[in-house]
Design a protein around this motif. Structure first.
Motif, PDB file in Angstrom:
ATOM      1  N   ILE A   1      10.309 -10.838  -3.186  1.00  0.00           N
ATOM      2  CA  ILE A   1       8.897 -10.779  -2.826  1.00  0.00           C
ATOM      3  C   ILE A   1       8.488  -9.314  -2.810  1.00  0.00           C
ATOM      4  O   ILE A   1       9.055  -8.511  -2.059  1.00  0.00           O
ATOM      5  N   GLY A   2       7.552  -8.971  -3.655  1.00  0.00           N
ATOM      6  CA  GLY A   2       7.095  -7.597  -3.746  1.00  0.00           C
ATOM      7  C   GLY A   2       5.697  -7.423  -3.168  1.00  0.00           C
ATOM      8  O   GLY A   2       4.895  -8.354  -3.151  1.00  0.00           O
TER       9      GLY A   2
ATOM     10  N   ALA B   1       9.452  -4.316  -1.078  1.00  0.00           N
ATOM     11  CA  ALA B   1       9.972  -5.582  -1.596  1.00  0.00           C
ATOM     12  C   ALA B   1      11.083  -6.062  -0.685  1.00  0.00           C
ATOM     13  O   ALA B   1      11.752  -5.251  -0.025  1.00  0.00           O
ATOM     14  N   ILE B   2      11.279  -7.359  -0.688  1.00  0.00           N
ATOM     15  CA  ILE B   2      12.344  -7.938   0.125  1.00  0.00           C
ATOM     16  C   ILE B   2      12.911  -9.144  -0.612  1.00  0.00           C
ATOM     17  O   ILE B   2      12.182  -9.878  -1.283  1.00  0.00           O
ATOM     18  N   ARG B   3      14.187  -9.320  -0.486  1.00  0.00           N
ATOM     19  CA  ARG B   3      14.833 -10.481  -1.093  1.00  0.00           C
ATOM     20  C   ARG B   3      14.650 -11.693  -0.186  1.00  0.00           C
ATOM     21  O   ARG B   3      14.855 -11.590   1.026  1.00  0.00           O
ATOM     22  N   TRP B   4      14.285 -12.829  -0.770  1.00  0.00           N
ATOM     23  CA  TRP B   4      14.037 -14.023   0.028  1.00  0.00           C
ATOM     24  C   TRP B   4      15.301 -14.482   0.748  1.00  0.00           C
ATOM     25  O   TRP B   4      15.241 -15.054   1.821  1.00  0.00           O
ATOM     26  N   SER B   5      16.440 -14.206   0.177  1.00  0.00           N
ATOM     27  CA  SER B   5      17.696 -14.577   0.821  1.00  0.00           C
ATOM     28  C   SER B   5      18.035 -13.658   1.984  1.00  0.00           C
ATOM     29  O   SER B   5      18.962 -13.933   2.744  1.00  0.00           O
ATOM     30  N   GLY B   6      17.299 -12.543   2.114  1.00  0.00           N
ATOM     31  CA  GLY B   6      17.582 -11.608   3.199  1.00  0.00           C
ATOM     32  C   GLY B   6      18.603 -10.570   2.784  1.00  0.00           C
ATOM     33  O   GLY B   6      19.208 -10.633   1.727  1.00  0.00           O
TER      34      GLY B   6
ATOM     35  N   THR C   1       7.047  -2.333   7.140  1.00  0.00           N
ATOM     36  CA  THR C   1       8.229  -3.184   7.180  1.00  0.00           C
ATOM     37  C   THR C   1       7.912  -4.522   6.529  1.00  0.00           C
ATOM     38  O   THR C   1       6.942  -5.186   6.917  1.00  0.00           O
ATOM     39  N   ALA C   2       8.730  -4.892   5.567  1.00  0.00           N
ATOM     40  CA  ALA C   2       8.594  -6.189   4.902  1.00  0.00           C
ATOM     41  C   ALA C   2       9.552  -7.186   5.546  1.00  0.00           C
ATOM     42  O   ALA C   2      10.726  -6.868   5.758  1.00  0.00           O
TER      43      ALA C   2
ATOM     44  N   ILE D   1      12.649  -4.090  -9.643  1.00  0.00           N
ATOM     45  CA  ILE D   1      11.929  -4.464  -8.428  1.00  0.00           C
ATOM     46  C   ILE D   1      10.697  -3.613  -8.224  1.00  0.00           C
ATOM     47  O   ILE D   1       9.703  -4.062  -7.672  1.00  0.00           O
ATOM     48  N   PHE D   2      10.724  -2.388  -8.694  1.00  0.00           N
ATOM     49  CA  PHE D   2       9.664  -1.428  -8.404  1.00  0.00           C
ATOM     50  C   PHE D   2       8.529  -1.474  -9.413  1.00  0.00           C
ATOM     51  O   PHE D   2       7.534  -0.757  -9.263  1.00  0.00           O
ATOM     52  N   SER D   3       8.652  -2.314 -10.425  1.00  0.00           N
ATOM     53  CA  SER D   3       7.639  -2.392 -11.473  1.00  0.00           C
ATOM     54  C   SER D   3       6.823  -3.667 -11.349  1.00  0.00           C
ATOM     55  O   SER D   3       7.386  -4.763 -11.246  1.00  0.00           O
ATOM     56  N   PRO D   4       5.484  -3.584 -11.403  1.00  0.00           N
ATOM     57  CA  PRO D   4       4.683  -4.806 -11.349  1.00  0.00           C
ATOM     58  C   PRO D   4       4.936  -5.725 -12.547  1.00  0.00           C
ATOM     59  O   PRO D   4       4.714  -6.935 -12.442  1.00  0.00           O
ATOM     60  N   ARG D   5       5.418  -5.189 -13.641  1.00  0.00           N
ATOM     61  CA  ARG D   5       5.641  -6.018 -14.838  1.00  0.00           C
ATOM     62  C   ARG D   5       6.779  -7.008 -14.642  1.00  0.00           C
ATOM     63  O   ARG D   5       6.895  -7.977 -15.379  1.00  0.00           O
ATOM     64  N   THR D   6       7.609  -6.775 -13.640  1.00  0.00           N
ATOM     65  CA  THR D   6       8.728  -7.681 -13.389  1.00  0.00           C
ATOM     66  C   THR D   6       8.257  -8.998 -12.786  1.00  0.00           C
ATOM     67  O   THR D   6       8.883 -10.042 -12.989  1.00  0.00           O
ATOM     68  N   TYR D   7       7.170  -8.977 -12.071  1.00  0.00           N
ATOM     69  CA  TYR D   7       6.775 -10.104 -11.242  1.00  0.00           C
ATOM     70  C   TYR D   7       5.957 -11.140 -12.007  1.00  0.00           C
ATOM     71  O   TYR D   7       5.073 -10.792 -12.792  1.00  0.00           O
ATOM     72  N   ALA D   8       6.259 -12.399 -11.717  1.00  0.00           N
ATOM     73  CA  ALA D   8       5.641 -13.497 -12.460  1.00  0.00           C
ATOM     74  C   ALA D   8       4.423 -14.078 -11.761  1.00  0.00           C
ATOM     75  O   ALA D   8       3.476 -14.506 -12.421  1.00  0.00           O
ATOM     76  N   GLU D   9       4.442 -14.129 -10.464  1.00  0.00           N
ATOM     77  CA  GLU D   9       3.365 -14.776  -9.710  1.00  0.00           C
ATOM     78  C   GLU D   9       2.743 -13.763  -8.761  1.00  0.00           C
ATOM     79  O   GLU D   9       3.467 -12.970  -8.133  1.00  0.00           O
ATOM     80  N   TRP D  10       1.418 -13.833  -8.628  1.00  0.00           N
ATOM     81  CA  TRP D  10       0.684 -12.866  -7.818  1.00  0.00           C
ATOM     82  C   TRP D  10      -0.304 -13.562  -6.893  1.00  0.00           C
ATOM     83  O   TRP D  10      -0.893 -14.601  -7.258  1.00  0.00           O
ATOM     84  N   GLY D  11      -0.489 -12.948  -5.729  1.00  0.00           N
ATOM     85  CA  GLY D  11      -1.577 -13.364  -4.868  1.00  0.00           C
ATOM     86  C   GLY D  11      -2.892 -12.773  -5.347  1.00  0.00           C
ATOM     87  O   GLY D  11      -2.931 -11.987  -6.297  1.00  0.00           O
ATOM     88  N   GLN D  12      -3.953 -13.121  -4.669  1.00  0.00           N
ATOM     89  CA  GLN D  12      -5.302 -12.724  -5.095  1.00  0.00           C
ATOM     90  C   GLN D  12      -5.661 -11.315  -4.626  1.00  0.00           C
ATOM     91  O   GLN D  12      -6.639 -10.740  -5.095  1.00  0.00           O
TER      92      GLN D  12
END
Length: 126
Positions: free
Chosen positions: A34-35, A50-55, A69-70, A107-118
């Protein structure tokens, strides 16, 4: 498909705090990252945290390290970004994003992410 809904933005004075939330609909697998990104007019989207969902691992830009803090709440399918000691230069539209991703480099690049909030507006007054 995962959908993301953000909340928690607003207007705050410098030195204040805000907590952003990102609620997910759909299944978030343990390999998700989650970024959090932010963007101001005329500039590219900037990595914040960013944080990993698994912790177990979280990541921060130098500009927010020690202030932001994320976290994630697996039971509520929600991620949070706690923002303390806010500065006027933190003013931006903030986005959460999600992607199944096991590596670190992207992780640090927006191009990596597939889904985005508004996006949600954060304004810090001086």
């Amino acid at each position: 498909q995962v959908q993301l809904l953000e909340s928690g933005g607003g207007l705050v004075q410098a030195g204040g705090s805000l907590r952003l939330s990102c609620a997910f609909s759909g299944r978030i697998g343990s390999n998700y990252v989650i970024g959090w990104f932010r963007q101001t007019p005329g500039k590219e989207r900037e990595f914040v945290a960013a944080i990993r969902w698994s912790g177990g691992a979280d990541y921060y830009s130098n500009s927010v390290k020690g202030r932001f803090t994320a976290t994630r709440d697996n039971g509520r399918n929600t991620a949070h970004l706690q923002m303390n000691s806010l500065k006027p230069e933190d003013t931006a539209v903030y986005f959460c994003a999600a992607v199944p991703y096991s590596d670190v480099r992207g992780i640090f690049s927006p191009r990596t992410y597939a889904e985005w909030g508004q996006g949600t507006q954060v304004t810090v007054s001086s």
